[in-house]
Design a protein around this motif. Structure first.
Motif, PDB file in Angstrom:
ATOM      1  N   UNK A 166      45.658  28.458  42.499  1.00 52.82           N
ATOM      2  CA  UNK A 166      44.354  27.946  42.082  1.00 52.82           C
ATOM      3  C   UNK A 166      44.389  27.808  40.555  1.00 52.82           C
ATOM      4  N   UNK A 207      36.079  25.819  36.060  1.00 52.95           N
ATOM      5  CA  UNK A 207      36.428  25.845  37.483  1.00 52.95           C
ATOM      6  C   UNK A 207      35.156  25.511  38.261  1.00 52.95           C
ATOM      7  N   UNK A 208      35.147  24.555  39.141  1.00 44.98           N
ATOM      8  CA  UNK A 208      36.257  23.686  39.518  1.00 44.98           C
ATOM      9  C   UNK A 208      36.530  22.626  38.440  1.00 44.98           C
ATOM     10  N   UNK A 209      37.257  21.598  38.845  1.00 45.45           N
ATOM     11  CA  UNK A 209      37.593  20.515  37.943  1.00 45.45           C
ATOM     12  C   UNK A 209      36.360  19.632  37.711  1.00 45.45           C
ATOM     13  N   UNK A 210      36.127  19.269  36.465  1.00 44.70           N
ATOM     14  CA  UNK A 210      35.023  18.361  36.149  1.00 44.70           C
ATOM     15  C   UNK A 210      35.580  17.058  35.598  1.00 44.70           C
ATOM     16  N   UNK A 227      30.686  35.958  44.351  1.00 44.03           N
ATOM     17  CA  UNK A 227      30.909  35.231  43.097  1.00 44.03           C
ATOM     18  C   UNK A 227      31.551  36.226  42.135  1.00 44.03           C
ATOM     19  N   UNK A 258      34.101  31.682  36.159  1.00 42.13           N
ATOM     20  CA  UNK A 258      33.537  32.229  37.397  1.00 42.13           C
ATOM     21  C   UNK A 258      33.979  31.393  38.590  1.00 42.13           C
ATOM     22  N   UNK A 259      34.029  32.038  39.745  1.00 36.17           N
ATOM     23  CA  UNK A 259      34.381  31.303  40.963  1.00 36.17           C
ATOM     24  C   UNK A 259      33.723  31.959  42.163  1.00 36.17           C
ATOM     25  N   UNK A 260      33.504  31.148  43.173  1.00 36.06           N
ATOM     26  CA  UNK A 260      32.946  31.625  44.425  1.00 36.06           C
ATOM     27  C   UNK A 260      34.070  31.625  45.449  1.00 36.06           C
ATOM     28  N   UNK A 261      34.092  32.602  46.327  1.00 40.16           N
ATOM     29  CA  UNK A 261      35.145  32.623  47.341  1.00 40.16           C
ATOM     30  C   UNK A 261      34.837  33.598  48.445  1.00 40.16           C
ATOM     31  N   UNK A 321      43.157  25.700  51.225  1.00 42.08           N
ATOM     32  CA  UNK A 321      43.342  26.967  50.519  1.00 42.08           C
ATOM     33  C   UNK A 321      42.235  27.200  49.502  1.00 42.08           C
ATOM     34  N   UNK A 322      41.942  28.477  49.268  1.00 38.86           N
ATOM     35  CA  UNK A 322      40.947  28.829  48.260  1.00 38.86           C
ATOM     36  C   UNK A 322      41.039  30.303  47.947  1.00 38.86           C
ATOM     37  N   UNK A 323      40.116  30.780  47.123  1.00 36.91           N
ATOM     38  CA  UNK A 323      40.137  32.184  46.704  1.00 36.91           C
ATOM     39  C   UNK A 323      39.761  33.125  47.836  1.00 36.91           C
TER      40      UNK A 323
END
Lengths: 223, 121, 398
Positions: free
Chosen positions: B4, B17-20, B66, B74-77, B114-116
């Motif tokens: 990631x 994160x994510x891509x802008x 989060x 920061x990220x959510x998963x 796939x992800x966190x």
């Protein structure tokens, strides 16, 4: 004598099923979100007759498989009333004397239970989920069985139970209802989930017992 | 293992994160980003356990959270364990399959995404 | 700016529709047109129709809903557009209606909001609603709107001391209000003790998205609502002179980050605050002018936090106001007299219009058992996404 009571001659005695001896289910009160108290108890033979008559209106109700479910419940209850099914039981949930839902099943032997159906007549108050739990309680905590075999016609409720109770898939297991893929609630899964699923107040409040001593079917069934 | 990324603005250096498409720094108008691996230690800001999952998830519940990484991103998963989840706890971000998307053509194809997945250190 | 107001409202009974999606939209439209006295065919004066719906294409396999409605209602060649802004599609459609009239392009606009969500299973519905989340940073993980509401609630509990019981108090109030609203989905009181008693809470009120329980969130409903907007300067001429004119004093929207995690403070609802501030400014009013409010309580925590962000209660005090009964009918500032999304129901695209219908009923004094005495000005907050696109509307008879 009731409608289905007949003279038990030698031949009739031979046709009747054996029994492992059904233990009584102790009535309990489940508080519904509406503020109403639902009594869950065993139905009498007269009440089973009444349910048969009452759910016939659903025989053509295709949605959510109410047609098959009602047809099968009619057949199962007739089987029970006329002594053609072994160790079948019928539990009802009732609110202020009106039947809110029904569940039935039977004991295959001391160890294995066969879940038949759950039908909700009063929707939106989690009646079906509560009654399903009560029926599993009967198999495990009253009849002390090891496992209950479960299938369902309607994907909706079944999917919920299958996921919520993490039922064990045992497709090789021939459930009586058409031999469709069978799922099993084992004692271990029951012990894991019952604290969250199975509630009720015992002994049942006197006034709630009294209010549901005589019960009737809803005037109109809106499902 | 899948990787990631955070996305670093080549103009001002802000990590995303994510891509802008455009840099989220209100004083920057960067449109180019370079991927920087994102993972490792993080802190759980909030979490939930969801029992009514959407179509396609056949389990009684899933845990989500989060997190904030040490670099501030920061990220959510998904949270990959059940016991002892608490806001503020230290976690480690791993990467796992978070959804199997069924694409219905003439034959259906299962596509793993796939992800966190956050786990205990 | 040209004054725009409402002269007709219509609302289907929320719950489960028996007809098609388009029939439901038309039913709401005709109720609003009849309420105003608007004619069809050669006598039609409606210039434009806006339909707000989130999922007509995705769930009901109907696209071009507004064009279909215009034809069904025989009000061709009125202009027609379908508007999508998630669960705030309804208020967005109203906003566009106001803009159309204020600009001078139109004199009379029919706005309909509707959703038929119960055509699909709960699992599919949950998935459909979740498509408004960020595709790769959120939706992909199996995250849902209740998941974000759960995480948001936990933050508010930690930050402000909101308790689970406070959410139940809001829920019970809204159920009580819905008992007086004939178009509400669930017209049934709920007893607080039954959904909070630890002895059986997991059975009567199970956890859905920890810490949220079933009674902390709205049900899934079908329904439609409609309003007829006219320019004040053409009201008499168009034949609506006899109807009370409920003026749209302010209407505004604001956006926030799509990815909830990337908000500076994820327990703030910035788009609610900014849209309300803009609407107050346009109306030349402030929170102190509001007599009654319809707040988007898809989750009970949102009623509390939106009320604070819109300035109706001090920040961090919304749950205290609910505990003290301030938001009941008869309280200092009644909120969700319609029953709110919790009990009236939340057919996504219908909700924003439905909130405005309720305010019109309140301001006209037609709300019967749930009437707020002397209500002159009302606020509606319609919440799109998980708060990334919010529309606030102020109506007044002043």
């Amino acid at each position: 004598m009731g409608k289905y009571d007949i003279l038990v001659d030698e031949m009739e005695a031979k046709l009747r099923p054996p029994t492992i001896g059904l233990k009584p289910y102790e009535p309990k009160v489940i508080p519904l979100t509406t503020g109403e108290d639902m009594l869950v108890r065993t139905a009498t033979r007269e009440e089973a007759e009444m349910v048969i008559q009452g759910i016939k209106v659903l025989l053509d109700h295709q949605k959510d498989f109410y047609d098959i479910v009602s047809a099968r419940i009619v057949a199962e209850l007739l089987g029970m009333l006329r002594y053609r099914v072994q160790d079948e039981y019928l539990l009802i949930g009732a609110v202020d004397g009106e039947i809110a839902g029904i569940v039935n099943g039977r004991m295959v032997n001391e160890k294995v239970g066969m879940s038949y159906h759950t039908m909700t007549l009063k929707r939106g108050a989690r009646v079906g989920a509560q009654l399903f739990a009560a029926k599993m309680e009967y198999h495990f905590d009253f009849m002390n069985q090891d496992e209950v075999w479960i299938v369902a016609e309607s994907p909706n409720g079944f999917k919920r139970w299958m996921i919520e109770y993490e039922l064990e898939s045992r497709p090789e297991c021939p459930h009586e209802l058409g031999g469709v893929p069978t799922f099993v609630l084992t004692r271990a899964l029951w012990e894991k989930h019952k604290a969250n699923k199975n509630v009720g107040i015992r002994p049942a409040f006197e006034d709630v017992l009294e209010a549901n001593k005589v019960v009737h079917m809803p005037e109109t069934i809106n499902v | 293992m899948e990787q990631m990324y955070a996305y670093k603005c080549t103009k001002c250096g802000k990590l995303h994160h994510p891509r802008y498409v455009v840099c989220q720094n209100p004083d920057c108008d960067g449109r180019e980003f370079e991927p920087v691996p994102l993972g490792g230690k993080c802190k759980l800001l909030t979490w939930t356990r969801v029992y009514n999952l959407p179509e396609g998830y056949m389990m009684p519940w899933l845990n989500f959270g989060i997190v904030e990484f040490e670099n501030g991103v920061r990220a959510t998963g998904q949270i990959g364990f059940d016991e002892g989840i608490e806001s503020g706890m230290e976690l480690v971000a791993t990467v796992g399959v978070v959804r199997t998307r069924r694409i219905l053509y003439k034959e259906s194809i299962d596509c793993e995404e796939y992800g966190f997945v956050f786990v205990k250190p | 700016m040209r004054q725009v107001g409402i002269v007709g409202v219509g609302h289907t009974k929320f719950g489960k529709t028996n007809g098609t999606f388009l029939d439901m939209l038309c039913e709401a439209a005709l109720l609003a047109m009849d309420d105003a006295g608007a004619k069809t065919g050669r006598k039609n004066v409606i210039d434009q129709v806006f339909v707000g719906s989130m999922g007509s294409g995705m769930v009901n396999r109907v696209s071009g809903a507004a064009s279909a409605v215009v034809d069904s209602l025989n009000i061709r060649p009125a202009m027609a557009e379908t508007v999508e802004n998630g669960p705030a599609s309804g208020a967005s459609a109203v906003k566009l209606g106001v803009m159309a009239i204020a600009s001078g392009m139109c004199d009379c606009v029919l706005v309909i909001g509707g959703e038929a969500m119960r055509e699909v299973s709960g699992w599919e519905g949950t998935d459909f609603v979740a498509t408004m989340l960020h595709p790769t940073a959120e939706y992909k993980y199996g995250l849902t709107l209740p998941a974000f509401a759960g995480m948001f609630t936990r933050l508010c509990m930690e930050r402000f001391g909101v308790e689970s019981k406070d959410l139940s108090i809001v829920s019970v109030k809204n159920h009580d209000n819905a008992c007086h609203n004939p178009v509400a989905h669930i017209q049934r009181p709920v007893v607080l003790e039954r959904i909070t008693n630890p002895a059986y809470i997991n059975a009567t009120n199970p956890i859905v998205a920890d810490p949220l329980r079933q009674f902390d969130m709205c049900p899934v409903s079908d329904g439609a609502a409609a309003v007829l907007l006219v320019a004040k300067d053409r009201q008499d001429e168009l034949g609506f002179g006899k109807k009370p004119f409920v003026r749209v004093a302010g209407i505004a929207s604001a956006t926030d980050t799509h990815v909830v995690a990337n908000r500076e403070n994820p327990s703030d609802l910035l788009a609610v605050r900014l849209s309300a501030e803009k609407a107050y400014k346009m109306a030349g009013m402030g929170p102190e002018d509001i007599d009654v409010a319809e707040l988007h309580d898809a989750f009970q925590i949102l009623e509390i936090e939106e009320g604070e962000e819109a300035g109706l209660f001090p920040r961090g005090q919304g749950h205290i106001a609910a505990r003290n009964g301030e938001t009941k009918v008869g309280g200092r500032l009644p909120v969700n007299t319609s029953g709110g999304l919790k009990a009236k129901g939340h057919p996504l695209g219908a909700t924003g219009v439905s909130q405005i219908v309720e305010l019109v009923r309140q301001l006209r004094g037609e709300a019967e058992g749930r009437q707020v005495e002397g209500a002159k000005t009302g606020l509606a907050v319609n919440f799109g996404g998980f708060g990334n696109n919010v529309v606030s509307t102020i109506l007044t008879t002043k």
